[in-house]
Enzyme design. Structure first.
Site, PDB file in Angstrom:
ATOM      1  N   ARG A 116       0.861  -1.195   0.000  1.00  0.00           N
ATOM      2  CA  ARG A 116       0.000   0.000   0.000  1.00  0.00           C
ATOM      3  C   ARG A 116       0.887   1.231   0.000  1.00  0.00           C
ATOM      4  NH1 ARG A 116      -2.240  -0.919   5.730  1.00  0.00           N
ATOM      5  NH2 ARG A 116      -0.121  -1.704   5.823  1.00  0.00           N
ATOM      6  N   GLU A 117       0.505   2.240  -0.742  1.00  0.00           N
ATOM      7  CA  GLU A 117       1.241   3.506  -0.681  1.00  0.00           C
ATOM      8  C   GLU A 117       1.106   4.033   0.751  1.00  0.00           C
ATOM      9  OE1 GLU A 117       0.567   6.250  -3.846  1.00  0.00           O
ATOM     10  OE2 GLU A 117       0.451   4.653  -5.316  1.00  0.00           O
ATOM     11  N   CYS A 123      -3.929   1.930  -8.357  1.00  0.00           N
ATOM     12  CA  CYS A 123      -4.191   0.485  -8.386  1.00  0.00           C
ATOM     13  C   CYS A 123      -5.669   0.120  -8.451  1.00  0.00           C
ATOM     14  CB  CYS A 123      -3.555  -0.176  -7.163  1.00  0.00           C
ATOM     15  SG  CYS A 123      -1.767  -0.220  -7.273  1.00  0.00           S
TER      16      CYS A 123
HETATM   17  C1  UDX Z   1      -4.038  -0.798  -2.845  1.00  0.00           C
HETATM   18  C2  UDX Z   1      -4.033  -2.126  -2.096  1.00  0.00           C
HETATM   19  O1  UDX Z   1      -4.403  -1.922  -0.729  1.00  0.00           O
HETATM   20  C3  UDX Z   1      -2.677  -2.775  -2.184  1.00  0.00           C
HETATM   21  O2  UDX Z   1      -2.697  -4.036  -1.542  1.00  0.00           O
HETATM   22  C4  UDX Z   1      -2.310  -2.931  -3.652  1.00  0.00           C
HETATM   23  O3  UDX Z   1      -1.040  -3.512  -3.791  1.00  0.00           O
HETATM   24  C5  UDX Z   1      -2.343  -1.582  -4.355  1.00  0.00           C
HETATM   25  O4  UDX Z   1      -3.628  -0.993  -4.183  1.00  0.00           O
HETATM   26  P1  UDX Z   1      -3.223   1.686  -2.323  1.00  0.00           P
HETATM   27  O5  UDX Z   1      -3.717   2.064  -3.681  1.00  0.00           O
HETATM   28  O6  UDX Z   1      -1.907   2.189  -1.858  1.00  0.00           O
HETATM   29  O7  UDX Z   1      -3.158   0.094  -2.174  1.00  0.00           O
HETATM   30  O8  UDX Z   1      -4.308   2.232  -1.311  1.00  0.00           O
HETATM   31  P2  UDX Z   1      -5.320   1.680  -0.219  1.00  0.00           P
HETATM   32  O9  UDX Z   1      -4.822   1.949   1.126  1.00  0.00           O
HETATM   33  O10 UDX Z   1      -5.751   0.293  -0.524  1.00  0.00           O
HETATM   34  O11 UDX Z   1      -6.551   2.684  -0.484  1.00  0.00           O
HETATM   35  C6  UDX Z   1      -7.168   2.731  -1.760  1.00  0.00           C
HETATM   36  C7  UDX Z   1      -8.227   3.786  -1.813  1.00  0.00           C
HETATM   37  O12 UDX Z   1      -9.388   3.394  -1.086  1.00  0.00           O
HETATM   38  C8  UDX Z   1      -7.834   5.156  -1.267  1.00  0.00           C
HETATM   39  O13 UDX Z   1      -8.312   6.148  -2.149  1.00  0.00           O
HETATM   40  C9  UDX Z   1      -8.555   5.231   0.062  1.00  0.00           C
HETATM   41  O14 UDX Z   1      -8.858   6.556   0.435  1.00  0.00           O
HETATM   42  C10 UDX Z   1      -9.823   4.455  -0.260  1.00  0.00           C
HETATM   43  N1  UDX Z   1     -10.481   3.865   0.926  1.00  0.00           N
HETATM   44  C11 UDX Z   1      -9.833   2.937   1.681  1.00  0.00           C
HETATM   45  C12 UDX Z   1     -11.789   4.227   1.247  1.00  0.00           C
HETATM   46  O15 UDX Z   1     -12.407   5.068   0.580  1.00  0.00           O
HETATM   47  N2  UDX Z   1     -12.387   3.645   2.341  1.00  0.00           N
HETATM   48  C13 UDX Z   1     -11.771   2.716   3.107  1.00  0.00           C
HETATM   49  O16 UDX Z   1     -12.391   2.228   4.062  1.00  0.00           O
HETATM   50  C14 UDX Z   1     -10.443   2.355   2.778  1.00  0.00           C
END
Ligand code: UDX
Length: 440
Positions: A158-159, A267
């Site tokens: 995750r970022e 992603c």
């Molecule tokens: C994601 C996956 O978690 C990771 O395993 C994969 O390798 C790459 O994609 P990332 O894109 O870094 O990672 O972000 P993540 O923390 O998963 O959040 C994704 C998005 O969902 C963000 O925009 C975040 O704000 C949103 N989100 C997350 C929500 O809107 N609600 C939530 O409850 C959780």
């Protein structure tokens, strides 16, 4: 084992993190990056994007000499016997599928220099079937022939937590075609496995699908709670209390149940579209068609915020001053790719609002993507004289702003909490008209 020499091909988000973390595990690492500016930045021990903990690790191992960078595949081929492919697979411009040209190019560029036994390990997120195709290509192009082997080892970082997720992953997935390749990967990750990380050993196709299925599941969870949030709003219920309550069920879990402006980034959005596209190619599109709705529900959150903002401003946003807190797609990142915050800021600007954006880390990346918005140097400066405040990326510093103090800065005390983390009763007690998404 430590001291062994490995290469990491493609030093973007995934590759730079993998290279620095493998150096931390004791390997001698050569990073291959063809973008000269990026390569020179990395070679100075600097990270070309914001990622907590990565810069420290990168600088440390550039200084020890355990981590170097090159643009030469010839050097990479001669350097070691394990090569990780970490290049990007963005959404295609002409379709929903993933563009695999950089993965193909990496394998095709490296293969002619593999004269002895070597294991090429794909980490990029690819459409199912890619690894099988690449394994054949590798064998045909490499002087080593069948001794040039391919494995697929998807990355789940995750970022914002990239270093931690690489050094202490939830699981390792090895897509392999032989016990020998499995053993080689087990030996390579011995320290991570010894720390208790579970390993799933499987075939190429499953390893490829694990990654997109994981991201599709997370996206579905978020869109589910966002859909329920709209029902809550219509029924006078509160989606945060609801998420807390259903999240206590261990089968459901509380994580990824935060309703708000939805998911973005490099992603989740592209991976669900690519998954849908690939399912179509495989003749099973109907069964995955719910992902279209997951995507639609997600994009709808952005429109909803624009609609709520319009109604709070009396039917038009034209000439209204709107402060936007947050531009990154999530906190602890400067990544604005497919960011809900920036999309909403842009939509309001295009409807004639005067939009002032502040993000603790992403002002520069946002400015490069959307130069016509106004960017402020602090949360308070963005809110100066605002008719409406939008909280769209949940950086911790926004939660510590005192609504009483802020009342003296804005023109009208109106706020929309697009992430459902502000203490709405406290804001209302300070005289604000405060709305969440799916909240009372
Ligand atoms: C994601 C996956 O978690 C990771 O395993 C994969 O390798 C790459 O994609 P990332 O894109 O870094 O990672 O972000 P993540 O923390 O998963 O959040 C994704 C998005 O969902 C963000 O925009 C975040 O704000 C949103 N989100 C997350 C929500 O809107 N609600 C939530 O409850 C959780």
């Amino acid at each position: 084992m430590p001291g062994q020499r490995v290469t990491v091909i493609g030093c973007g988000y995934l590759g730079a993190t993998h290279a620095a973390c493998m150096a931390e595990l004791g390997y001698e690492v050569l990073g291959v990056e063809i973008d000269a500016a990026k390569r020179e930045t990395l070679a100075k021990g600097l990270v070309p994007f914001y990622e907590p903990a990565l810069e420290e690790l990168l600088a440390k191992h550039v200084a020890t000499g355990r981590l170097r960078f090159t643009d030469s595949y010839e050097e990479a081929g001669a350097f070691g016997s394990i090569h990780f492919v970490c290049v990007g697979t963005p959404q295609r411009h002409d379709a929903l599928g993933a563009d695999v040209q950089y993965v193909d190019a990496a394998v095709e560029s490296l293969a002619p220099y593999l004269v002895e036994s070597a294991l090429v390990v794909g980490k990029s997120t690819v459409p199912v079937g890619t690894a099988e195709r690449l394994a054949a290509r590798l064998e045909s192009l490499a002087p080593a022939g069948a001794e040039a082997r391919l494995a697929w080892n998807p990355e789940f970082l995750r970022e914002g937590f990239a270093v931690q997720d690489t050094l202490e992953p939830d699981r390792l997935v090895f897509g392999v075609t032989s016990a020998r390749d499995e053993q080689e990967l087990r030996a390579f990750y011995a320290a991570v496995i010894a720390a208790g990380t579970p390993v799933v050993v499987t075939d190429f196709a499953t390893a490829e699908l694990v990654k997109v299925a994981a991201n599709a599941f997370l996206a579905t969870k978020i869109s589910f709670i966002n859909a329920v949030a709209e029902v809550c709003e219509a029924a006078g219920a509160d989606v945060v209390d609801l998420a807390d309550a259903i999240g206590h069920d261990v089968r459901i879990g509380r994580k990824f149940l935060n309703a708000g402006v939805g998911f973005g980034g490099g992603c989740l959005p592209k991976d669900i579209r690519a998954f849908l596209h690939r399912a179509g190619e495989l003749g099973v599109e109907d069964t995955m068609s719910f992902l279209r709705q997951v995507d639609d529900i997600n994009l709808r959150q952005r429109t909803r915020v624009v609609q709520i903002a319009t109604s709070m401003l009396g039917g038009s946003v034209a000439r209204a001053r709107i402060a936007v807190w947050g531009a990154a797609f999530k906190p602890h990142s400067d990544d604005v790719r497919d960011s809900p915050a920036l999309s909403i800021a842009g939509q309001l600007h295009l409807r004639g609002a005067l939009v002032s954006v502040y993000d603790p880390k992403a002002n520069d990346t946002a400015r490069a993507t959307f130069p016509t918005l106004d960017y402020a140097e602090s949360a308070l400066a963005a809110a100066h004289d605002a008719d409406l405040l939008l909280h769209l990326t949940e950086w911790p510093e926004f939660r510590t702003v005192d609504p009483v103090e802020l009342a003296g800065v804005v023109h009208r005390q109106q706020v929309i909490d697009g992430r459902n983390v502000l203490d709405l009763p406290a804001w209302r007690a300070a005289g604000w008209t405060a709305r969440g998404l799916g909240r009372r």
